[in-house]
Design an enzyme around this catalytic site. Sequence first.
Site, PDB file in Angstrom:
ATOM      1  N   ASN A   9       0.876  -1.173   0.000  1.00  0.00           N
ATOM      2  CA  ASN A   9       0.000   0.000   0.000  1.00  0.00           C
ATOM      3  C   ASN A   9       0.917   1.228   0.000  1.00  0.00           C
ATOM      4  O   ASN A   9       1.557   1.512   1.004  1.00  0.00           O
ATOM      5  CB  ASN A   9      -0.871  -0.058   1.271  1.00  0.00           C
ATOM      6  CG  ASN A   9      -1.665   1.212   1.475  1.00  0.00           C
ATOM      7  OD1 ASN A   9      -1.730   2.080   0.607  1.00  0.00           O
ATOM      8  ND2 ASN A   9      -2.288   1.329   2.643  1.00  0.00           N
ATOM      9  N   LYS A  11       0.168   4.253  -0.175  1.00  0.00           N
ATOM     10  CA  LYS A  11      -0.441   5.430   0.486  1.00  0.00           C
ATOM     11  C   LYS A  11      -0.245   6.688  -0.367  1.00  0.00           C
ATOM     12  O   LYS A  11      -0.271   6.607  -1.585  1.00  0.00           O
ATOM     13  CB  LYS A  11       0.090   5.578   1.914  1.00  0.00           C
ATOM     14  CG  LYS A  11      -0.141   4.295   2.725  1.00  0.00           C
ATOM     15  CD  LYS A  11       0.031   4.473   4.198  1.00  0.00           C
ATOM     16  CE  LYS A  11      -0.188   3.132   4.891  1.00  0.00           C
ATOM     17  NZ  LYS A  11      -0.114   3.225   6.335  1.00  0.00           N
ATOM     18  N   HIS A  94      -9.443   0.815   5.215  1.00  0.00           N
ATOM     19  CA  HIS A  94      -8.133   1.017   5.845  1.00  0.00           C
ATOM     20  C   HIS A  94      -8.298   1.912   7.066  1.00  0.00           C
ATOM     21  O   HIS A  94      -9.140   2.811   7.077  1.00  0.00           O
ATOM     22  CB  HIS A  94      -7.152   1.646   4.839  1.00  0.00           C
ATOM     23  CG  HIS A  94      -5.753   1.670   5.378  1.00  0.00           C
ATOM     24  ND1 HIS A  94      -5.307   2.663   6.213  1.00  0.00           N
ATOM     25  CD2 HIS A  94      -4.728   0.793   5.251  1.00  0.00           C
ATOM     26  CE1 HIS A  94      -4.058   2.404   6.564  1.00  0.00           C
ATOM     27  NE2 HIS A  94      -3.683   1.268   5.991  1.00  0.00           N
ATOM     28  N   GLU A  96      -6.754   4.368   8.116  1.00  0.00           N
ATOM     29  CA  GLU A  96      -6.680   5.815   7.868  1.00  0.00           C
ATOM     30  C   GLU A  96      -7.991   6.320   7.290  1.00  0.00           C
ATOM     31  O   GLU A  96      -8.411   7.454   7.561  1.00  0.00           O
ATOM     32  CB  GLU A  96      -5.484   6.115   6.951  1.00  0.00           C
ATOM     33  CG  GLU A  96      -4.171   5.976   7.726  1.00  0.00           C
ATOM     34  CD  GLU A  96      -3.027   5.349   6.950  1.00  0.00           C
ATOM     35  OE1 GLU A  96      -3.006   5.429   5.710  1.00  0.00           O
ATOM     36  OE2 GLU A  96      -2.137   4.762   7.606  1.00  0.00           O
ATOM     37  N   GLU A 164      -5.127  -5.217  10.658  1.00  0.00           N
ATOM     38  CA  GLU A 164      -4.108  -4.194  10.889  1.00  0.00           C
ATOM     39  C   GLU A 164      -4.418  -3.471  12.196  1.00  0.00           C
ATOM     40  O   GLU A 164      -5.209  -2.530  12.204  1.00  0.00           O
ATOM     41  CB  GLU A 164      -4.116  -3.173   9.742  1.00  0.00           C
ATOM     42  CG  GLU A 164      -3.850  -3.787   8.387  1.00  0.00           C
ATOM     43  CD  GLU A 164      -3.311  -2.742   7.413  1.00  0.00           C
ATOM     44  OE1 GLU A 164      -2.198  -2.952   6.927  1.00  0.00           O
ATOM     45  OE2 GLU A 164      -3.995  -1.734   7.167  1.00  0.00           O
ATOM     46  N   GLY A 170       2.530   2.119  10.937  1.00  0.00           N
ATOM     47  CA  GLY A 170       3.454   3.245  10.787  1.00  0.00           C
ATOM     48  C   GLY A 170       4.158   3.628  12.074  1.00  0.00           C
ATOM     49  O   GLY A 170       4.794   4.670  12.166  1.00  0.00           O
ATOM     50  N   SER A 210       3.573  -2.259  10.385  1.00  0.00           N
ATOM     51  CA  SER A 210       5.023  -2.309  10.571  1.00  0.00           C
ATOM     52  C   SER A 210       5.639  -3.658  10.195  1.00  0.00           C
ATOM     53  O   SER A 210       6.541  -4.157  10.869  1.00  0.00           O
ATOM     54  CB  SER A 210       5.402  -1.920  12.001  1.00  0.00           C
ATOM     55  OG  SER A 210       4.994  -0.590  12.269  1.00  0.00           O
TER      56      SER A 210
HETATM   57  P1  PGA Z   1       2.909   0.191   7.767  1.00  0.00           P
HETATM   58  O1  PGA Z   1       1.429   0.377   7.152  1.00  0.00           O
HETATM   59  O2  PGA Z   1       3.463  -1.055   7.151  1.00  0.00           O
HETATM   60  O3  PGA Z   1       3.648   1.433   7.393  1.00  0.00           O
HETATM   61  O4  PGA Z   1       2.724   0.050   9.268  1.00  0.00           O
HETATM   62  C1  PGA Z   1       0.601  -0.712   6.924  1.00  0.00           C
HETATM   63  C2  PGA Z   1      -0.719  -0.250   6.362  1.00  0.00           C
HETATM   64  O5  PGA Z   1      -1.235   0.772   6.815  1.00  0.00           O
HETATM   65  O6  PGA Z   1      -1.264  -0.877   5.439  1.00  0.00           O
END
Ligand code: PGA
Length: 246
Positions: A9, A11, A94, A96, A164, A170, A210
């Site tokens: 992803n 982003k 997601h 976010e 997740e 992140g 992560s």
């Molecule tokens: P990250 O994000 O690997 O940077 O923690 C994962 C995601 O949000 O899909």
Amino acid sequence: MRDYYIAGNWKMHKTRSEAAELAKALTAQLKDGKHKYLVAPSFTLIETVAPIVKGSNIRLGAQNCAQDEQGAHTGEVSVLQLKDLGVETIILGHSERRHVYKEDDGLINKKVKLALSHGFEVILCIGELLEERDAGKAEAVCERQVVKGLEGVKDLSRVVLAYEPVWAIGTGKTATPEDADAIHAYVRQVVGRLYGNAEAEKIIIQYGGSVKPENAAQLMAKENIDGALVGGAALKADSFVPIAKF
Ligand code: PGA
């Protein structure tokens, strides 16, 4: 046996030239990869990435879609527009989208059904906040997100789930493989209750939060973890390829 499915992803990162460079590196380096792969660039990059991944073993994804096919939805992107670009998979729900852009289970469910009705594969993301985990509600939150997110969905053959935990996205904090596996097992049980055991055994449940080259193999070794949804580490071939080939 379930196949592993590793998704990147991207982003809100990269310009067209940067995206093209990464997509080229990934198609070259994952040519001999044994698993299922996906990249999900920003909407503005999809047309650039599409011809690069076409015919490779990397699927083309989008990070979201609007809840309606078309109409007065300023700033949104429709499934028809995504299909036109060759997108095969849409990531929905997601964290976010849920927490920054306030998408609720009802809206996410509408998007899931619309995307499936247009033939897309959907990666439905679920996961609890830290305060929900601390209050012992991680399982209940994930269960609610699965039940409501899939309400009215009859066929799971194009549905992938991604667990997740929001506190791991992140932040550099990964759920331990044991903690993640426990939630995956619970979610699989929920799917079994809704769709029967055969479907529960088949559904791919990715872990996200992560994921790095250093922890991918331990996570993937767990019985109920069938792949990864990778954010930060998906932005460079040097980190995504070792995860994809864990
Ligand atoms: P990250 O994000 O690997 O940077 O923690 C994962 C995601 O949000 O899909």
